[in-house]
Write a protein that holds these residues in place. Structure first.
Motif, PDB file in Angstrom:
ATOM      1  N   ASP A  72       0.852  -1.182   0.000  1.00  0.00           N
ATOM      2  CA  ASP A  72       0.000   0.000   0.000  1.00  0.00           C
ATOM      3  C   ASP A  72       0.896   1.243   0.000  1.00  0.00           C
ATOM      4  OD1 ASP A  72       1.047  -0.023   2.551  1.00  0.00           O
ATOM      5  OD2 ASP A  72      -0.839  -0.561   3.527  1.00  0.00           O
ATOM      6  N   ARG A  73       0.260   2.409   0.036  1.00  0.00           N
ATOM      7  CA  ARG A  73       1.010   3.664  -0.020  1.00  0.00           C
ATOM      8  C   ARG A  73       2.004   3.767   1.143  1.00  0.00           C
ATOM      9  NH1 ARG A  73       0.017   8.645  -2.466  1.00  0.00           N
ATOM     10  NH2 ARG A  73       0.996  10.422  -1.433  1.00  0.00           N
ATOM     11  N   ARG A  74       1.560   3.348   2.330  1.00  0.00           N
ATOM     12  CA  ARG A  74       2.420   3.444   3.510  1.00  0.00           C
ATOM     13  C   ARG A  74       3.708   2.651   3.318  1.00  0.00           C
ATOM     14  NH1 ARG A  74       4.557   6.568   6.838  1.00  0.00           N
ATOM     15  NH2 ARG A  74       4.713   5.935   9.041  1.00  0.00           N
ATOM     16  N   ARG A  75       3.604   1.449   2.798  1.00  0.00           N
ATOM     17  CA  ARG A  75       4.780   0.608   2.614  1.00  0.00           C
ATOM     18  C   ARG A  75       5.704   1.150   1.519  1.00  0.00           C
ATOM     19  NH1 ARG A  75       1.020  -2.271   5.059  1.00  0.00           N
ATOM     20  NH2 ARG A  75       1.629  -4.025   6.392  1.00  0.00           N
TER      21      ARG A  75
ATOM     22  N   VAL B  34       6.111   4.302   0.840  1.00  0.00           N
ATOM     23  CA  VAL B  34       6.808   5.442   1.456  1.00  0.00           C
ATOM     24  C   VAL B  34       7.955   4.944   2.327  1.00  0.00           C
ATOM     25  CG1 VAL B  34       6.575   7.305   3.150  1.00  0.00           C
ATOM     26  CG2 VAL B  34       4.837   7.016   1.371  1.00  0.00           C
ATOM     27  N   LEU B  35       7.679   3.934   3.152  1.00  0.00           N
ATOM     28  CA  LEU B  35       8.727   3.387   4.014  1.00  0.00           C
ATOM     29  C   LEU B  35       9.847   2.732   3.203  1.00  0.00           C
ATOM     30  CD1 LEU B  35       6.678   1.824   6.963  1.00  0.00           C
ATOM     31  CD2 LEU B  35       8.139   3.858   7.028  1.00  0.00           C
ATOM     32  N   LEU B  36       9.497   2.145   2.074  1.00  0.00           N
ATOM     33  CA  LEU B  36      10.517   1.545   1.209  1.00  0.00           C
ATOM     34  C   LEU B  36      11.484   2.610   0.692  1.00  0.00           C
ATOM     35  CD1 LEU B  36      11.713  -0.816  -0.400  1.00  0.00           C
ATOM     36  CD2 LEU B  36       9.983  -0.380  -2.162  1.00  0.00           C
ATOM     37  N   CYS B  37      10.940   3.725   0.225  1.00  0.00           N
ATOM     38  CA  CYS B  37      11.789   4.802  -0.289  1.00  0.00           C
ATOM     39  C   CYS B  37      12.646   5.407   0.822  1.00  0.00           C
ATOM     40  CB  CYS B  37      10.920   5.879  -0.938  1.00  0.00           C
ATOM     41  SG  CYS B  37      10.064   5.338  -2.430  1.00  0.00           S
ATOM     42  N   VAL B  38      12.043   5.645   1.976  1.00  0.00           N
ATOM     43  CA  VAL B  38      12.779   6.231   3.098  1.00  0.00           C
ATOM     44  C   VAL B  38      13.888   5.286   3.562  1.00  0.00           C
ATOM     45  CG1 VAL B  38      12.607   6.937   5.511  1.00  0.00           C
ATOM     46  CG2 VAL B  38      10.869   7.677   3.866  1.00  0.00           C
TER      47      VAL B  38
ATOM     48  N   GLN C 179       7.744  17.270   5.959  1.00  0.00           N
ATOM     49  CA  GLN C 179       6.330  17.542   6.232  1.00  0.00           C
ATOM     50  C   GLN C 179       5.407  16.800   5.271  1.00  0.00           C
ATOM     51  OE1 GLN C 179       5.793  21.780   6.198  1.00  0.00           O
ATOM     52  NE2 GLN C 179       6.986  22.122   8.068  1.00  0.00           N
ATOM     53  N   ALA C 180       5.929  16.401   4.121  1.00  0.00           N
ATOM     54  CA  ALA C 180       5.085  15.723   3.133  1.00  0.00           C
ATOM     55  C   ALA C 180       4.863  14.252   3.480  1.00  0.00           C
ATOM     56  CB  ALA C 180       5.716  15.823   1.751  1.00  0.00           C
ATOM     57  N   LEU C 181       5.624  13.730   4.449  1.00  0.00           N
ATOM     58  CA  LEU C 181       5.529  12.314   4.797  1.00  0.00           C
ATOM     59  C   LEU C 181       4.849  12.126   6.142  1.00  0.00           C
ATOM     60  CD1 LEU C 181       9.131  11.119   3.827  1.00  0.00           C
ATOM     61  CD2 LEU C 181       7.070  11.084   2.419  1.00  0.00           C
ATOM     62  N   PRO C 182       3.985  11.125   6.256  1.00  0.00           N
ATOM     63  CA  PRO C 182       3.413  10.802   7.568  1.00  0.00           C
ATOM     64  C   PRO C 182       4.501  10.216   8.456  1.00  0.00           C
ATOM     65  CG  PRO C 182       2.736   9.181   5.930  1.00  0.00           C
ATOM     66  CD  PRO C 182       3.443  10.268   5.183  1.00  0.00           C
ATOM     67  N   ALA C 183       4.511  10.591   9.711  1.00  0.00           N
ATOM     68  CA  ALA C 183       5.563  10.155  10.634  1.00  0.00           C
ATOM     69  C   ALA C 183       5.502   8.651  10.854  1.00  0.00           C
ATOM     70  CB  ALA C 183       5.419  10.892  11.960  1.00  0.00           C
TER      71      ALA C 183
ATOM     72  N   MET D 230       4.722  -3.856  11.406  1.00  0.00           N
ATOM     73  CA  MET D 230       4.418  -4.835  10.360  1.00  0.00           C
ATOM     74  C   MET D 230       4.761  -4.282   8.981  1.00  0.00           C
ATOM     75  SD  MET D 230       0.800  -6.509  11.640  1.00  0.00           S
ATOM     76  CE  MET D 230       0.652  -7.476  10.142  1.00  0.00           C
ATOM     77  N   ALA D 231       4.409  -3.030   8.741  1.00  0.00           N
ATOM     78  CA  ALA D 231       4.724  -2.408   7.452  1.00  0.00           C
ATOM     79  C   ALA D 231       6.231  -2.317   7.260  1.00  0.00           C
ATOM     80  CB  ALA D 231       4.088  -1.016   7.379  1.00  0.00           C
TER      81      ALA D 231
END
Length: 451
Positions: free
Chosen positions: A95-98, A100-104, A132-136, A146-147
């Protein structure tokens, strides 16, 4: 040429063809995952690199000492049918959350030859807090852990991370879990296949949503074809002047690569999905010769019908996803729901598919337990349609799900008298499945195995 020379040449052709199909299915081929396949690709890397560059415009890098081969497959168009998948939970898509975490996480790993899961999580917390564009990222919550574990397991499967001590899965249960990783930063740098780095297309965060399609097109622009600027700009006259006009050779090169990329990467290539120029190229004498020669060199069998093309792999080496397939509930439902879709020439509404899904759940109450809920039938139908769409069997037109020509390979027909005598009360499926398990357009002819 001597008999021995002929045998050696034939053996090389067979190995190159096998290597092509292996890399089409696994663009990142590692020695750890497939020692035999990697050795073949290592040995034939020069003809393989030449074939991919000429046929599809894709680059192949083989690193014998590091034990991997990376084929950078650039899509002819945006496609979401092959998402990153979680190693758990039925291999659900990221999903979007994963993502984002992959890129970070990937960005943080670039400066870490060794790290621990706790240190990496802390770096992810700091990085998301600073943007600020990323959820903490908050590892206090189990869903967040889990993500994060899904991301780390994906990187482990790519060979970017190697657990030296401890198990990544332990972090799901406790943020205090101890895991030590070795990091292959060279492999990490090889993962992106886009020819243009995302950092070159930087735009203000509040403009990303509005310009997403533009940005997506920007990262896959390739200089070799001309006709585009190198980066996404602000639409000024200066940017327009920086765009170079494509020459005739560049235009022909793009037509060859755009058609063959789709032919070698998609389940079915429909003529209706080609542009006028691409269709003219396929129908030209030169285009047809190149297409058929490339298919033969790769070891495929070409099926050409009135509606389009399909490549059949007799050895199923190039098949990454099969259909029909019983590995998930959605895939089983997809085959079952394909019959009512094929029976409606004008298409079927999502509500009708949901009702068909509800009927399946009523008939088989012990099946599909994850969908035995109030909205389960609708979710089952939605997931099944996604499977069919990704396989090139259906499309959505005007709010309806419409069968595409290849779908009729799975049409169920009444049994013949001979079949009825052998198996009373059963029906015979008169559509066939090719050896790859991938559907093909058959121009209305139906013959083959029982379903």
């Amino acid at each position: 040429m001597s008999t021995l020379a002929n045998q050696l040449a034939a053996a090389e052709r067979e190995e190159v063809a096998r290597g092509i199909r292996l890399l089409l299915a696994r663009p990142l081929l590692t020695e750890a995952a497939d020692p035999t396949g990697f050795e073949l690709v290592r040995r034939r890397r020069e003809p393989l690199a030449t074939w991919f560059d000429y046929t599809c415009g894709w680059s192949l890098v083989v690193e014998p000492r590091r034990g991997y081969a990376r084929l950078a497959k650039v899509r002819a168009d945006a496609d979401a049918s092959r998402p990153a998948r979680r190693p758990r939970s039925g291999r659900a898509p990221f999903d979007r959350r994963r993502y984002v975490l992959l890129c970070v996480t990937a960005a943080e790993l670039l400066s870490m030859p060794m790290t621990t899961i706790g240190l990496l999580a802390d770096r992810a917390v700091q990085a998301t807090a600073a943007d600020q564009a990323l959820p903490a990222f908050d590892p206090v919550h189990r869903s967040e852990r889990m993500a994060f574990v899904d991301v780390l397991k994906l990187l482990e499967s790519y060979g970017v991370l190697r657990a030296v001590d401890g198990a990544t899965e332990a972090y799901v249960e406790s943020a205090e879990a101890k895991v030590l990783y070795g990091v292959d930063t060279t492999m990490l740098l090889r993962l992106p296949a886009a020819p243009v780095g995302a950092s070159r297309l930087a735009v203000p965060p509040d403009e990303v949503s509005a310009r997403f399609e533009e940005l997506l097109a920007g990262i896959v622009r390739e200089r070799r074809y001309g006709g585009t600027s190198d980066a996404v700009g602000d639409g000024t006259a200066e940017e327009a002047r920086s765009a170079t006009a494509a020459t005739e050779p560049q235009r022909n090169l793009w037509l060859r690569h755009s058609v063959l990329r789709r032919l070698f990467d998609d389940p079915v290539l429909y003529r209706a999905d080609l542009t006028e120029d691409e269709l003219a190229y396929v129908n030209s004498l030169t285009g047809r010769q190149i297409l058929r020669r490339s298919v033969e060199q790769a070891g495929f069998v070409l099926e050409e019908r009135a509606e389009g093309f399909l490549l059949v792999d007799p050895d199923a080496l190039a098949t990454d996803v099969r259909f029909p397939d019983d590995t998930s509930t959605a895939r089983v439902a997809a085959l079952l729901l394909l019959e009512p879709v094929c029976a409606a020439p004008a298409g079927i509404l999502p509500e009708q598919l949901a009702e068909a899904g509800a009927d399946l759940l009523r008939r088989f109450p012990r099946w599909a337990k994850a969908y035995q809920s109030q909205d389960g039938a609708a979710r089952l139908a939605e997931h099944a349609v996604r499977v069919l769409r990704d396989a090139g069997l259906v499309q959505q037109v005007g709010g309806r799900v419409v069968a595409r020509p290849a779908a009729h390979r799975y049409r169920v027909a009444e049994p013949t008298s001979a079949d009825a005598a052998e198996k009373p009360g059963q029906r015979k499926g008169t559509n066939r499945r090719d050896p790859t398990g991938t559907p093909a357009s058959d121009g209305g002819l139906h013959e083959g195995d029982e379903q």
